[in-house]
Design a protein around this motif. Sequence first.
Motif, mmCIF file in Angstrom:
data_model
loop_
_atom_site.group_PDB
_atom_site.id
_atom_site.type_symbol
_atom_site.label_atom_id
_atom_site.label_comp_id
_atom_site.label_asym_id
_atom_site.label_seq_id
_atom_site.Cartn_x
_atom_site.Cartn_y
_atom_site.Cartn_z
ATOM 1 N N TYR A 12 31.113 33.420 29.494
ATOM 2 C CA TYR A 12 30.687 33.379 30.903
ATOM 3 C C TYR A 12 29.400 34.179 31.091
ATOM 4 O O TYR A 12 28.418 33.676 31.637
ATOM 5 C CB TYR A 12 31.864 33.878 31.749
ATOM 6 C CG TYR A 12 31.612 34.532 33.093
ATOM 7 C CD1 TYR A 12 30.499 34.243 33.866
ATOM 8 C CD2 TYR A 12 32.556 35.413 33.605
ATOM 9 C CE1 TYR A 12 30.321 34.847 35.102
ATOM 10 C CE2 TYR A 12 32.389 36.014 34.837
ATOM 11 C CZ TYR A 12 31.257 35.740 35.580
ATOM 12 O OH TYR A 12 31.097 36.333 36.791
ATOM 13 N N ALA A 39 34.482 29.713 31.949
ATOM 14 C CA ALA A 39 33.222 30.376 31.603
ATOM 15 C C ALA A 39 32.060 29.756 32.385
ATOM 16 O O ALA A 39 31.272 30.464 33.029
ATOM 17 C CB ALA A 39 32.973 30.287 30.103
ATOM 18 N N SER A 94 32.423 30.186 36.359
ATOM 19 C CA SER A 94 32.169 31.556 36.793
ATOM 20 C C SER A 94 30.686 31.878 36.691
ATOM 21 O O SER A 94 30.133 32.575 37.553
ATOM 22 C CB SER A 94 32.959 32.534 35.934
ATOM 23 O OG SER A 94 34.301 32.144 35.855
#
Lengths: 91, 570
Positions: free
Chosen positions: B112, B284, B287
């Motif tokens: 992320y 990931a 976000s």
Amino acid sequence: MSAPDMPTRGPARVAPYLIAGVCVAIAIVMPLLVPLYAKAEPALWGIPFFYWYQLLWVFIASGLLAIAFVLVRKEDRRRRAAVKPQKGGAR
Amino acid sequence: MTAHALALAGALAVTGPDATGHRPVNWVALIVVVVLFVLVAVIGFLASRWRTDPAQRGLHSLDEWGLGGRGFGTWVTWFLLGGDLYTAYTFVAVPAAMWAAGAVSGFFAVPYTIVLYPIVFLLMSRLWSVSHRHGYVTPADFVGGRYASRWLSLAVAVTGIVATMPYIALQLVGIRAVLTVLGLGSGSNPLMADIPLIIAFVVLAAYTYTGGLRAPALIAIVKDVLIYIAIIVAIAYLPAHFGGWAGIFKAADTKLSAVNPATNAPFGAVIPGVTGFNAYWTLALGSAMALFMYPHSITGVLATKSRDTIRRNAMVLPLYSLMLGLLALLGYVAIKAGTHPIDTNGAINAQLVVPQLFLDSFPSWFSGVALAAIAIGALVPAAIMSIAASNLFTRNVYRDFFKKDASPKHEANVSKLVSLIVKVGALAFVLGLDQSSAINFQLLGGIWILQTFPAIVAGLYTRWFNKWALLVGWAAGILYGTITAYDVVNPTTHAHFGGSIAAFPGTNTTVYIGITAFLLNAVIATLGTLILRAFKVKDTGDATTEADFGADETDPKVVQEGAQAPLFEA
């Protein structure tokens, strides 16, 4: 004050943006290809591949962005210089 | 090794909690935390004098108070954004998730925060340029100008404010974890832990009021130095102390692959199985897309000096992601170390795992440094978030809807006042509601803020989308995301909002709800635009020009200091 719609940059060349774009795309796609790295071996100092591969991408992504940064900054400066009003009427 | 473990077990009996969760106060660590907190408070109060023109003292505009004078260079921005994005709650919650449920819940934070920076590199210098040229202070300012729509701007602003509030509350949860392991607060007297929390927040509110964004920018430098020291020492010492990484991962595997009686499935996995792949990468990616839609991230971007500053930072900020990854692994170290995170009510609270690990493994004074880093790490983002939320309120609710002729000084005064209200609200949230509702709302906030992505990001490149289509897409995304998240039930507690992944409609593949909602949002915005265009609905208002998106700091501004932005011409 100059008019707000006066261009701030000249026309773009494709090549620098294309190469920078590929660098950026690799840095987005590669850390997300989970099947590629969801395995334990080869481990490094006892750390499974899954973990050190992803941590390694911190450095690779950083390097790719550095390449993109240098290319884009150079092209940006060239485009900016192209629209600067020049004395003597060279342009 | 065994001798070490025994010695550690002996130490645990001294510093750790008894079975009811009662802890003796660790005075040495507590004094270190208090001293560092006072140091930071002094810096916070001096911040209003940092890089300010003596004639301008008092910070009488949003550019000065809310964006630190729009003059932060590469270094300050690196510390500011590092302190802003990698919050105390992240440092507490990510290892906690690793400790409790393994990679899919916790380690996705690493890809992320890697994928985040290429996205920032692409988008944020365009947003910087157009905002610099038009004097935009918030993302909603940009949306309002680009689409000539104060309603779309209001939608972006309200989403930003609502998503930010629980995020501030979670910073308090981070501070509270530190206070709990220090021995403040007990099952019989929870007020003991609340009073220091209230004092900390009152001090924070005061220096945010006087210093604006300059206060967290300066404090972030202290916080980051402390956190780097704590993590580097922990990673250099702890794995070797507990017998090396191979043993740590083995212990984690044993704990996580045990079967949870509530679900008849393992608690988690060290390496996600095939069914977890899509959840992992969508969490990931989603976000990462959401983070720079949050108002506090955009505040950090707009406070920079030049168009290149944010791109240069995209290149060096990943160093924090490495730290986050190492910190996440401390969750596994805690499994091997047998850390026992018992809350004041005697129940196990995974959030306490990292603070407790430090306290168990290091001398008190060093644990104090690490715990102070976490607590101060909560103050930086809490300050920036409250500034960002109050800027949104002032610009896009108060000015646009109630007082169109607000002067810059009036705006700054309103914003300072609102920043106090926002903090009191967050404090009431944590003291009044339980901790898990703050976490639930933060999870929802991530899904909600992602729904502003189409309007903001598409607007950076094209004015093709119709403003009403974007508004309907936004509403659909929020509605779908909220309902779907409500339907996720925690298998152990049977509570709603039990997680952020659910099956993609029509399949069994579980993905991040935010991504599904975002796709729905984007499809509706596209179809809506095509339909409205087919009916030749006019929607051409736009305060920006193509030239704005490439402007740098030397180009003339469209709006000069003190003048009013002509936001809505159409």
